[in-house]
Design a protein around this motif. Structure first.
Motif, PDB file in Angstrom:
ATOM      1  N   TYR A 236      50.363  -9.173   6.867  1.00 20.77           N
ATOM      2  CA  TYR A 236      49.878 -10.350   7.607  1.00 20.77           C
ATOM      3  C   TYR A 236      49.152  -9.941   8.875  1.00 20.77           C
ATOM      4  O   TYR A 236      48.072 -10.478   9.200  1.00 20.77           O
ATOM      5  CB  TYR A 236      51.034 -11.286   7.951  1.00 20.77           C
ATOM      6  CG  TYR A 236      50.713 -12.196   9.116  1.00 20.77           C
ATOM      7  CD1 TYR A 236      49.772 -13.222   8.987  1.00 20.77           C
ATOM      8  CD2 TYR A 236      51.296 -12.005  10.370  1.00 20.77           C
ATOM      9  CE1 TYR A 236      49.449 -14.044  10.060  1.00 20.77           C
ATOM     10  CE2 TYR A 236      50.984 -12.823  11.439  1.00 20.77           C
ATOM     11  CZ  TYR A 236      50.058 -13.835  11.288  1.00 20.77           C
ATOM     12  OH  TYR A 236      49.739 -14.630  12.366  1.00 20.77           O
ATOM     13  N   PHE A 265      46.592 -20.294   5.236  1.00 17.19           N
ATOM     14  CA  PHE A 265      47.633 -19.829   4.326  1.00 17.19           C
ATOM     15  C   PHE A 265      48.479 -20.993   3.803  1.00 17.19           C
ATOM     16  O   PHE A 265      48.931 -20.974   2.654  1.00 17.19           O
ATOM     17  CB  PHE A 265      48.535 -18.803   5.018  1.00 17.19           C
ATOM     18  CG  PHE A 265      48.002 -17.398   4.994  1.00 17.19           C
ATOM     19  CD1 PHE A 265      47.888 -16.707   3.802  1.00 17.19           C
ATOM     20  CD2 PHE A 265      47.629 -16.754   6.168  1.00 17.19           C
ATOM     21  CE1 PHE A 265      47.404 -15.412   3.760  1.00 17.19           C
ATOM     22  CE2 PHE A 265      47.158 -15.445   6.150  1.00 17.19           C
ATOM     23  CZ  PHE A 265      47.041 -14.782   4.932  1.00 17.19           C
ATOM     24  N   ASN A 310      54.366 -14.349  10.425  1.00 13.67           N
ATOM     25  CA  ASN A 310      54.240 -13.908   9.037  1.00 13.67           C
ATOM     26  C   ASN A 310      54.972 -14.792   8.038  1.00 13.67           C
ATOM     27  O   ASN A 310      54.981 -14.490   6.843  1.00 13.67           O
ATOM     28  CB  ASN A 310      54.711 -12.451   8.898  1.00 13.67           C
ATOM     29  CG  ASN A 310      56.158 -12.256   9.331  1.00 13.67           C
ATOM     30  OD1 ASN A 310      56.787 -13.158   9.870  1.00 13.67           O
ATOM     31  ND2 ASN A 310      56.677 -11.059   9.112  1.00 13.67           N
ATOM     32  N   PRO A 313      52.091 -16.846   5.558  1.00 12.06           N
ATOM     33  CA  PRO A 313      51.536 -16.018   4.481  1.00 12.06           C
ATOM     34  C   PRO A 313      52.587 -15.586   3.462  1.00 12.06           C
ATOM     35  O   PRO A 313      52.279 -15.468   2.277  1.00 12.06           O
ATOM     36  CB  PRO A 313      50.919 -14.818   5.207  1.00 12.06           C
ATOM     37  CG  PRO A 313      51.455 -14.856   6.585  1.00 12.06           C
ATOM     38  CD  PRO A 313      51.770 -16.279   6.883  1.00 12.06           C
ATOM     39  N   THR A 350      54.439  -8.548   3.293  1.00 12.21           N
ATOM     40  CA  THR A 350      54.316  -9.491   4.409  1.00 12.21           C
ATOM     41  C   THR A 350      55.642  -9.677   5.122  1.00 12.21           C
ATOM     42  O   THR A 350      55.695  -9.721   6.341  1.00 12.21           O
ATOM     43  CB  THR A 350      53.808 -10.850   3.888  1.00 12.21           C
ATOM     44  OG1 THR A 350      52.543 -10.664   3.252  1.00 12.21           O
ATOM     45  CG2 THR A 350      53.653 -11.852   5.019  1.00 12.21           C
TER      46      THR A 350
END
Length: 608
Positions: A236, A265, A310, A313, A350
């Motif tokens: 990310y 996202f 993060n 995502p 991620t």
């Protein structure tokens, strides 16, 4: 070749959509130049904010500020130790609405409207501060307030992304309506919520923002033990850093770009989730509509949709992995399993929470391997098929785990980190977040507290934070955040009741449906539900293990396993595909009521 070309076109559309969002963020930028620090009548130039100097006593900071066309005049000013006064273009700004503690808040600072700032012109801001213990500091950031024109352009940019994804993931017309409504509500929320409002670990030392800036400045990942979020896998942060440097092309002070990356996202997550629901729930009846509306309008989802970090995502990659997992399970076509494993790897690169996605794939592979093994005598190629699939999954998973945890484990082994998973975070956590780690903390659900308090707190036991299930279910609605006012308190209480209704409806349906099915039908139904049961159970097991390993209240937040909302909605809406079950359907009304309650919530929030 056609598949590769189709994928490349979709990637170009997605990148173009992200590029447009970054250009919109640029139009909301504020540039700061000619920063001067004056201490004891001696003035010197400062290269950039944030300021951090060894100063005792009063000091003055002046700067020139140029506002872009749509830039917000609302600023986040973070002083260290205390902000004494502000003037804009020679005009003093009143600070009487702020308490002394707010003017000394070196973590979040104050949010203030500077009405005398002029767009597309040079403005001078002067601040006088005092510091009693080193170091002194100051940071100024614009609080994003998206105009209606900017919101409309953001929506158009997201439509390009949606068009690109729709070439692969098909939705029904009603789902597109739910998607559009959900994104509009997210943009309304964005227009009233700055980057530092209702967020997680963005501005603390070594938070998400610092991770991104470290990548930009050093072009390498930071040492995992030296920052709050530096132990996280890099995917990310790499995407965010590239978006900021390549798609904007100039220095940007506002963090609105990070919020727009999150919304980008989030649109992917919604598309993948809706596509999964479409191929799993019968199109006749209202079940598909209820599940689609709930996934798009779930209040915690709206709150998370614009957060820098993060989590979003992770949700997007996880949802894509689960979509292709379901496609593989229904068709047994191995190229879908390949897609699922690739997206699951993206999710794991991620955030480590994506182990649940790999767990689902692993469970389904074992079931499928057993089925193929039982037919090995009639079909000689089955053993080879099992072996090839196993090596594909094992190689992909092993490489991903090495890329995810390799750096953390290396620093743990060489003694520069105290934990192979969390690095030094668990040693620096605030003691006030620690909670009990006894069986009672995981077995008890305090119903009275759940109904009495509409929101959860990571810091106060009276809201139920000691109990795993209280924290999980409350945070599934509004995360760890609370909202002010009688109307929103009532909204929180009602949503808690609606959630309990939906969960009771799931249990009633399982019991009633099981009693009217014969043994063979139950086995077939259970077999078809294995992906959904795995997607429901495994994330909760991982969250439970995480809470036991590091017993902190915040480690029970539903946001860590937010994609589990999809199987919850799947099971809570199945009853709407069946005739009868009136009592169960009464309880199942909780799901659409939560979705509908988001509409008055966003209106009240926008008017505050």
């Amino acid at each position: 070749m056609i598949t590769v070309r189709k994928f490349l076109v979709t990637m170009c559309l997605a990148i173009f959509s992200l590029f447009l969002l970054m250009q919109i963020a640029l139009q909301q930028n504020m540039s700061i130049t000619d920063i001067e620090l004056t201490v004891n009548d001696q003035t010197r130039q400062i290269k950039a904010l944030p300021l951090k100097q060894n100063i005792i006593g009063n000091y003055r900071v002046t700067m020139n500020v140029r506002m872009a066309k749509w830039a917000s005049k609302t600023m986040r000013i973070i002083p260290d130790d205390e902000l004494l006064s502000i003037s804009v273009n020679g005009q003093p700004v009143s600070l009487t609405d702020y308490s002394k503690s707010e003017l000394r808040d070196y973590s979040k600072g104050i949010k203030i409207e500077l009405y005398d700032l002029k767009a597309l012109e040079e403005n001078q801001i002067e601040l006088i501060l005092v510091n009693n213990s080193n170091p002194a500091g100051l940071d100024i950031r614009p609080e994003s307030t998206v105009t209606y024109k900017a919101a409309a352009l953001i929506f158009l940019a997201l439509l390009i992304l949606i068009y690109g994804i729709s070439r692969h993931l098909k939705l029904s017309k009603s789902q597109y309506i739910c998607l559009a409504l959900g994104l509009i509500i997210c943009l309304i929320y964005l227009s009233n919520t700055g980057p530092a409002t209702r967020t997680f670990d963005v501005y603390e030392g070594g938070g998400h923002r610092d991770y991104i800036e470290y990548l930009i400045n050093h072009r390498t990942t930071p040492p995992p033990g030296e920052g709050w979020e530096y132990h996280q896998p890099p995917l990310y942060y790499t995407i965010a850093a590239l978006s900021k440097t390549l798609l904007i092309g100039s220095k940007i002070n506002s963090d609105s770009w990070g919020q727009l990356v999150a919304v980008w996202f989030w649109a992917v997550f919604l598309m993948a989730s809706l596509a999964t629901i479409r191929i799993s729930i019968p199109k006749k009846g209202v079940a598909l509509l209820i599940a689609s509306a709930a996934i798009c309008l779930w209040p915690a989802g709206v709150i998370h949709s614009i957060r820098i970090g993060n989590d979003i995502p992770l949700y997007a990659f996880y949802a894509l992995a689960f979509f292709y997992t379901i496609r593989w399970w229904r068709s047994r076509r191995n190229h879908f399993l390949l897609y699922a494993s690739l997206w699951a790897s993206m999710a794991l690169l991620t955030k480590s929470n994506a182990l649940a996605a790999w767990g689902i794939i692993g469970v389904l592979f074992i079931v499928e391997a057993y089925r193929l093994w039982t037919h090995r005598r009639t079909r000689a190629d089955q053993i080879g098929k099992i072996r090839r699939t196993f090596f594909l999954l094992a190689a992909t998973f092993s490489l991903t785990v090495i890329l995810n945890l390799g750096d953390n484990i290396w620093h743990y082994l060489d003694g520069t980190s105290n934990d192979w998973l969390l690095s030094n975070v668990s040693d620096t956590i605030h003691a006030g977040l620690k909670v009990g780690n006894e069986p009672a903390n995981y077995l008890i659900f305090d119903l009275a507290t759940f109904l009495q308090h509409p929101f959860i707190s990571s810091w106060d036991d009276k809201f139920g934070r000691q109990y795993f299930w209280n924290f999980v279910w409350r945070s599934s609605l509004t995360s760890e955040f609370s909202f002010q006012g009688n109307a929103l308190n009532l909204w929180g209480v009602l949503n808690g009741i609606f959630l309990l209704m939906a969960l009771v409806g799931v249990m009633f349906y399982a019991v009633q449906k099981g009693t009217v099915m014969d043994l063979k039908s139950r086995r077939i139904g259970l077999y078809k539900s294995i992906p959904w049961l795995a997607a429901l159970i495994l994330p909760f097991l991982l969250l439970l293990a995480y809470r036991i390993k590091v017993p902190l209240s915040c480690n029970t937040d539903f946001r860590y396993i937010y994609p589990v909302i999809l199987p919850i909605l799947y099971f809570s809406t199945k009853v709407w595909s069946e005739p009868g079950f009136r009592l169960t359907k009464f309880f199942a009304l909780g799901t659409p009521l939560i979705a509908l309650s988001t509409l008055p919530w966003i209106i009240v929030l926008a008017l505050q």
